[in-house]
Design a protein around this motif. Structure first.
Motif, PDB file in Angstrom:
ATOM      1  N   ASP A  16       0.913  -1.175   0.230  1.00 43.96           N
ATOM      2  CA  ASP A  16      -0.278  -0.039   0.094  1.00 43.96           C
ATOM      3  C   ASP A  16       0.844   1.415   0.061  1.00 43.96           C
ATOM      4  OD1 ASP A  16      -2.130  -1.543  -0.108  1.00 43.96           O
ATOM      5  OD2 ASP A  16      -2.340  -1.546   2.290  1.00 43.96           O
ATOM      6  N   ASP A  17       2.152   1.178   0.308  1.00 40.93           N
ATOM      7  CA  ASP A  17       2.927   2.311   0.236  1.00 40.93           C
ATOM      8  C   ASP A  17       3.883   2.338  -0.793  1.00 40.93           C
ATOM      9  OD1 ASP A  17       4.354   4.510   1.217  1.00 40.93           O
ATOM     10  OD2 ASP A  17       5.132   3.851   3.048  1.00 40.93           O
ATOM     11  N   ILE A  18       3.622   3.354  -1.899  1.00 46.50           N
ATOM     12  CA  ILE A  18       4.312   3.538  -2.962  1.00 46.50           C
ATOM     13  C   ILE A  18       5.908   3.958  -2.654  1.00 46.50           C
ATOM     14  CG2 ILE A  18       3.325   5.688  -3.535  1.00 46.50           C
ATOM     15  CD1 ILE A  18       4.189   2.666  -5.944  1.00 46.50           C
ATOM     16  N   ARG A  19       5.879   5.049  -1.834  1.00 44.65           N
ATOM     17  CA  ARG A  19       7.232   5.702  -1.758  1.00 44.65           C
ATOM     18  C   ARG A  19       8.057   4.555  -1.040  1.00 44.65           C
ATOM     19  NH1 ARG A  19       5.325  11.183   1.053  1.00 44.65           N
ATOM     20  NH2 ARG A  19       4.525  12.202  -0.864  1.00 44.65           N
ATOM     21  N   ALA A  20       7.392   3.802  -0.175  1.00 40.45           N
ATOM     22  CA  ALA A  20       8.453   2.492   0.518  1.00 40.45           C
ATOM     23  C   ALA A  20       8.905   1.706  -0.691  1.00 40.45           C
ATOM     24  CB  ALA A  20       7.630   2.041   1.685  1.00 40.45           C
ATOM     25  N   GLU A  21       7.857   1.318  -1.521  1.00 44.14           N
ATOM     26  CA  GLU A  21       8.267   0.158  -2.494  1.00 44.14           C
ATOM     27  C   GLU A  21       9.385   1.059  -3.470  1.00 44.14           C
ATOM     28  OE1 GLU A  21       4.715  -0.751  -4.760  1.00 44.14           O
ATOM     29  OE2 GLU A  21       4.130  -1.881  -3.072  1.00 44.14           O
ATOM     30  N   ILE A  22       9.428   2.263  -3.931  1.00 44.95           N
ATOM     31  CA  ILE A  22      10.149   2.741  -4.592  1.00 44.95           C
ATOM     32  C   ILE A  22      11.572   2.796  -4.034  1.00 44.95           C
ATOM     33  CG2 ILE A  22      10.914   5.134  -5.781  1.00 44.95           C
ATOM     34  CD1 ILE A  22       7.948   5.630  -6.218  1.00 44.95           C
ATOM     35  N   ALA A  23      11.661   3.259  -2.503  1.00 44.93           N
ATOM     36  CA  ALA A  23      12.819   3.138  -2.044  1.00 44.93           C
ATOM     37  C   ALA A  23      13.664   1.765  -1.920  1.00 44.93           C
ATOM     38  CB  ALA A  23      12.816   3.816  -0.578  1.00 44.93           C
ATOM     39  N   ALA A  24      12.676   0.808  -1.367  1.00 43.27           N
ATOM     40  CA  ALA A  24      13.119  -0.462  -1.468  1.00 43.27           C
ATOM     41  C   ALA A  24      13.739  -1.133  -2.389  1.00 43.27           C
ATOM     42  CB  ALA A  24      11.917  -1.513  -0.851  1.00 43.27           C
ATOM     43  N   THR A  25      13.015  -0.766  -3.867  1.00 39.60           N
ATOM     44  CA  THR A  25      13.354  -1.052  -5.084  1.00 39.60           C
ATOM     45  C   THR A  25      14.689  -0.460  -5.358  1.00 39.60           C
ATOM     46  OG1 THR A  25      11.083  -1.113  -6.024  1.00 39.60           O
ATOM     47  CG2 THR A  25      12.637  -1.253  -7.545  1.00 39.60           C
ATOM     48  N   GLY A  26      14.951   0.597  -5.223  1.00 41.18           N
ATOM     49  CA  GLY A  26      16.345   1.442  -5.362  1.00 41.18           C
ATOM     50  C   GLY A  26      17.173   0.647  -4.678  1.00 41.18           C
ATOM     51  N   VAL A  27      17.071   0.402  -3.206  1.00 39.09           N
ATOM     52  CA  VAL A  27      18.169  -0.396  -2.333  1.00 39.09           C
ATOM     53  C   VAL A  27      18.440  -1.521  -3.151  1.00 39.09           C
ATOM     54  CG1 VAL A  27      18.409  -1.417  -0.108  1.00 39.09           C
ATOM     55  CG2 VAL A  27      17.546   0.858  -0.244  1.00 39.09           C
ATOM     56  N   PHE A  28      17.285  -2.298  -3.629  1.00 42.91           N
ATOM     57  CA  PHE A  28      17.431  -3.676  -4.155  1.00 42.91           C
ATOM     58  C   PHE A  28      18.429  -3.655  -5.593  1.00 42.91           C
ATOM     59  CE2 PHE A  28      16.051  -6.926  -7.464  1.00 42.91           C
ATOM     60  CZ  PHE A  28      16.103  -8.165  -6.485  1.00 42.91           C
ATOM     61  N   ILE A  29      18.168  -2.577  -6.167  1.00 45.31           N
ATOM     62  CA  ILE A  29      19.082  -2.439  -7.486  1.00 45.31           C
ATOM     63  C   ILE A  29      20.514  -2.276  -7.173  1.00 45.31           C
ATOM     64  CG2 ILE A  29      19.498  -1.012  -9.288  1.00 45.31           C
ATOM     65  CD1 ILE A  29      16.367  -0.772  -9.466  1.00 45.31           C
ATOM     66  N   VAL A  30      20.730  -1.466  -6.054  1.00 49.72           N
ATOM     67  CA  VAL A  30      22.210  -1.073  -5.751  1.00 49.72           C
ATOM     68  C   VAL A  30      22.898  -2.349  -5.349  1.00 49.72           C
ATOM     69  CG1 VAL A  30      23.717   0.146  -3.956  1.00 49.72           C
ATOM     70  CG2 VAL A  30      21.753   1.112  -5.283  1.00 49.72           C
ATOM     71  N   ILE A  31      22.104  -3.126  -4.295  1.00 49.40           N
ATOM     72  CA  ILE A  31      22.745  -4.476  -3.845  1.00 49.40           C
ATOM     73  C   ILE A  31      22.878  -5.320  -4.824  1.00 49.40           C
ATOM     74  CG2 ILE A  31      22.253  -6.202  -2.169  1.00 49.40           C
ATOM     75  CD1 ILE A  31      21.210  -3.946  -0.156  1.00 49.40           C
ATOM     76  N   SER A  32      21.991  -5.541  -5.793  1.00 46.71           N
ATOM     77  CA  SER A  32      22.167  -6.434  -6.916  1.00 46.71           C
ATOM     78  C   SER A  32      23.123  -6.106  -7.858  1.00 46.71           C
ATOM     79  CB  SER A  32      20.803  -6.141  -7.920  1.00 46.71           C
ATOM     80  OG  SER A  32      19.770  -6.915  -7.004  1.00 46.71           O
ATOM     81  N   VAL A  33      23.610  -4.801  -7.959  1.00 45.06           N
ATOM     82  CA  VAL A  33      24.842  -4.538  -8.772  1.00 45.06           C
ATOM     83  C   VAL A  33      26.010  -4.857  -7.901  1.00 45.06           C
ATOM     84  CG1 VAL A  33      26.028  -2.427  -9.666  1.00 45.06           C
ATOM     85  CG2 VAL A  33      23.615  -2.859 -10.242  1.00 45.06           C
ATOM     86  N   LEU A  34      26.071  -4.826  -6.678  1.00 49.35           N
ATOM     87  CA  LEU A  34      27.068  -5.017  -5.661  1.00 49.35           C
ATOM     88  C   LEU A  34      27.360  -6.665  -6.023  1.00 49.35           C
ATOM     89  CD1 LEU A  34      26.520  -2.562  -2.851  1.00 49.35           C
ATOM     90  CD2 LEU A  34      28.366  -2.435  -4.536  1.00 49.35           C
ATOM     91  N   PHE A  35      26.228  -7.470  -5.809  1.00 48.09           N
ATOM     92  CA  PHE A  35      26.551  -8.777  -6.020  1.00 48.09           C
ATOM     93  C   PHE A  35      26.910  -9.265  -7.306  1.00 48.09           C
ATOM     94  CE2 PHE A  35      23.066  -9.846  -2.551  1.00 48.09           C
ATOM     95  CZ  PHE A  35      24.033 -10.526  -1.793  1.00 48.09           C
TER      96      PHE A  35
END
Length: 97
Positions: free
Chosen positions: A67-86
């Protein structure tokens, strides 16, 4: 639906931790025998298991934050950064020295 994907990634992590699933690692099964000798498959499996667990957690988190679009966007950004690090880690740490 996200929880189903989370469960699938947990199963995938278990497969990698058991020492199986080499054919599921992108690029590994298309490597020549010479290139495979340069890769540390145990470390690569461990990284793939970690990525799978991380992705399962992300999928479960997306279900919780539906239900919280801002939290989803923030979590997706963190996911992308960590995926690139992996990805970087897989290309550095999983190579034999």
């Amino acid at each position: 639906m996200s929880l189903v994907f989370a469960l699938l990634f947990i199963v995938l992590a278990i497969i990698f931790l058991m020492g199986k699933g080499d054919m599921l690692i992108a690029g590994y099964n298309t490597m020549s025998e010479e290139e495979r000798k340069e890769a540390d498959i145990r470390r690569l499996r461990l990284l793939m298991a970690a990525i799978s667990i991380f992705t399962a957690g992300f999928c479960a988190l997306m279900q919780i934050m539906a239900d919280d679009i801002r939290a989803e966007i923030a979590a997706t950004g963190v996911f992308i950064v960590i995926s690139v690090l992996f990805i970087i880690l897989a290309n550095i740490w999983a190579k034999k020295k």
